[in-house]
Scaffold this motif. Structure first.
Motif, short mmCIF file in Angstrom:
data_model
loop_
_atom_site.label_atom_id
_atom_site.label_comp_id
_atom_site.label_asym_id
_atom_site.label_seq_id
_atom_site.Cartn_x
_atom_site.Cartn_y
_atom_site.Cartn_z
N TYR A 12 -42.84 63.27 -0.18
CA TYR A 12 -43.42 61.94 -0.35
C TYR A 12 -42.84 61.28 -1.60
N ALA A 13 -42.85 62.00 -2.72
CA ALA A 13 -42.38 61.44 -3.99
C ALA A 13 -40.91 61.06 -3.92
N ARG A 14 -40.10 61.88 -3.25
CA ARG A 14 -38.67 61.58 -3.16
C ARG A 14 -38.43 60.29 -2.41
N TYR A 15 -39.08 60.13 -1.26
CA TYR A 15 -38.90 58.90 -0.49
C TYR A 15 -39.51 57.70 -1.20
N TYR A 16 -40.68 57.90 -1.80
CA TYR A 16 -41.35 56.81 -2.50
C TYR A 16 -40.45 56.25 -3.60
N ASN A 17 -39.80 57.10 -4.33
CA ASN A 17 -38.95 56.68 -5.44
C ASN A 17 -37.68 55.97 -4.98
N GLU A 18 -37.33 56.13 -3.71
CA GLU A 18 -36.16 55.45 -3.16
C GLU A 18 -36.48 54.02 -2.71
N MET A 19 -37.76 53.70 -2.60
CA MET A 19 -38.16 52.40 -2.09
C MET A 19 -38.02 51.30 -3.14
N SER A 20 -37.99 50.07 -2.66
CA SER A 20 -37.96 48.91 -3.55
C SER A 20 -39.28 48.81 -4.31
N ALA A 21 -39.28 48.05 -5.39
CA ALA A 21 -40.50 47.85 -6.17
C ALA A 21 -41.57 47.18 -5.30
N ALA A 22 -41.15 46.26 -4.43
CA ALA A 22 -42.10 45.55 -3.57
C ALA A 22 -42.76 46.51 -2.58
N ALA A 42 -42.65 53.35 7.34
CA ALA A 42 -42.01 52.11 7.78
C ALA A 42 -40.87 51.74 6.83
N GLY A 43 -41.11 51.91 5.53
CA GLY A 43 -40.06 51.63 4.55
C GLY A 43 -38.86 52.54 4.71
N ILE A 44 -39.11 53.81 5.00
CA ILE A 44 -38.02 54.77 5.22
C ILE A 44 -37.18 54.36 6.42
N LEU A 45 -37.84 53.99 7.52
CA LEU A 45 -37.11 53.57 8.72
C LEU A 45 -36.33 52.29 8.47
N LEU A 46 -36.92 51.37 7.72
CA LEU A 46 -36.20 50.15 7.37
C LEU A 46 -34.96 50.49 6.56
N ARG A 48 -33.27 53.36 6.53
CA ARG A 48 -32.29 54.03 7.38
C ARG A 48 -31.55 53.05 8.27
N GLY A 49 -32.28 52.09 8.82
CA GLY A 49 -31.64 51.10 9.66
C GLY A 49 -30.67 50.23 8.88
N LEU A 50 -31.07 49.83 7.68
CA LEU A 50 -30.21 48.98 6.86
C LEU A 50 -28.95 49.72 6.41
N GLN A 51 -29.05 51.03 6.29
CA GLN A 51 -27.87 51.81 5.90
C GLN A 51 -26.75 51.68 6.92
N THR A 52 -27.07 51.44 8.18
CA THR A 52 -26.03 51.27 9.19
C THR A 52 -25.26 49.98 8.98
N TYR A 53 -25.84 49.06 8.20
CA TYR A 53 -25.15 47.82 7.84
C TYR A 53 -24.55 47.89 6.43
N GLY A 54 -24.62 49.07 5.82
CA GLY A 54 -24.11 49.22 4.46
C GLY A 54 -25.07 48.70 3.40
N LEU A 55 -26.35 48.62 3.74
CA LEU A 55 -27.36 48.08 2.82
C LEU A 55 -28.43 49.14 2.56
N ARG A 56 -29.27 48.88 1.59
CA ARG A 56 -30.42 49.74 1.29
C ARG A 56 -31.66 48.88 1.12
N GLU A 57 -32.79 49.44 1.52
CA GLU A 57 -34.06 48.71 1.43
C GLU A 57 -34.35 48.28 0.00
N ALA A 58 -33.98 49.11 -0.97
CA ALA A 58 -34.27 48.82 -2.37
C ALA A 58 -33.42 47.67 -2.92
#
Length: 203
Positions: A12-22, A42-46, A48-58
């Motif tokens: 949980y902590a590992r994924y949480y820390n990868e998320m955006s501040a929002a 939901a944030g993790i899936l977002l 992962r999906g954005l990574q296919t476009y070369g982006l990150r949720e954060a």
């Protein structure tokens, strides 16, 4: 994505820390642990999906339409939709407006269906006297309707009985709607205990 993997505090902590501040702020505002895990999933899936476009949720900026639909103002060609229920989260991505919904099939809500579904939808749902069939049909209709509402961006500002799905037996035949002149592609998914649907605006 099943949230059971987030029950481990280190995961949980590992994924949480990868998320955006929002996203972290949104998660932290939730009172129930179950809801925090769903929001994180939901944030993790977002992400992962954005990574296919070369982006990150954060790193992306998320804005919200007039009726609450999230979108990426800096990447208008990337469309996405998120949904979660009980212990499952889902996300879909496309190059056109898209909506998804997943629901845990806990019980039949016949009163809600009678109040909000089209008469023909309600009649189809109640054709069978088998309560399990009725429940399955209820959740098929509910997820299809939610996915369409999300694809339009209107959410529940568009009345549930202002568009109708037609069936022949168990086969989905058509979507009848007067919201716009577009065509919509629909897919349904059945998981153990859950029902899900995806709606893509393509015409």
């Amino acid at each position: 994505m099943n949230t059971e993997i987030l029950a481990d505090s280190a995961t949980y902590a590992r994924y949480y820390n990868e998320m955006s501040a929002a996203r972290r702020e949104k998660i932290s505002r939730l009172c129930q642990e179950k809801d925090r895990m769903l929001s994180l999933a939901a944030g993790i899936l977002l992400d992962r999906g954005l990574q296919t476009y070369g982006l990150r949720e954060a790193d992306v900026r998320i804005a919200y339409g007039a009726y609450g639909k999230p979108y990426l103002p800096d990447f208008p060609d990337i469309h996405f939709s998120l949904s979660h229920s009980h212990e499952m989260a889902m996300a879909v991505f496309a190059d056109a407006p898209i909506g998804c919904d997943i629901e845990y099939q806990k019980r039949l809500n016949e009163k809600l269906a009678r109040r909000f579904f089209c008469p023909s939808e309600y009649a189809w749902m109640m054709q069978s006297e088998d309560l399990e069939v009725q429940k399955r049909r209820f959740y098929r209709l509910w997820t299809l309707k939610e996915s369409f509402l999300k694809a339009t961006g209107m959410g529940l500002h568009l009345p549930l009985d202002s568009f109708c799905f037609t069936f022949e037996g168990e086969d989905l035949c058509s979507l009848r709607q007067q919201y716009d002149d577009a065509e919509y592609a629909l897919e349904e998914y059945s998981l153990e205990g859950y029902r899900a649907a995806v709606c893509l605006k393509w015409g």
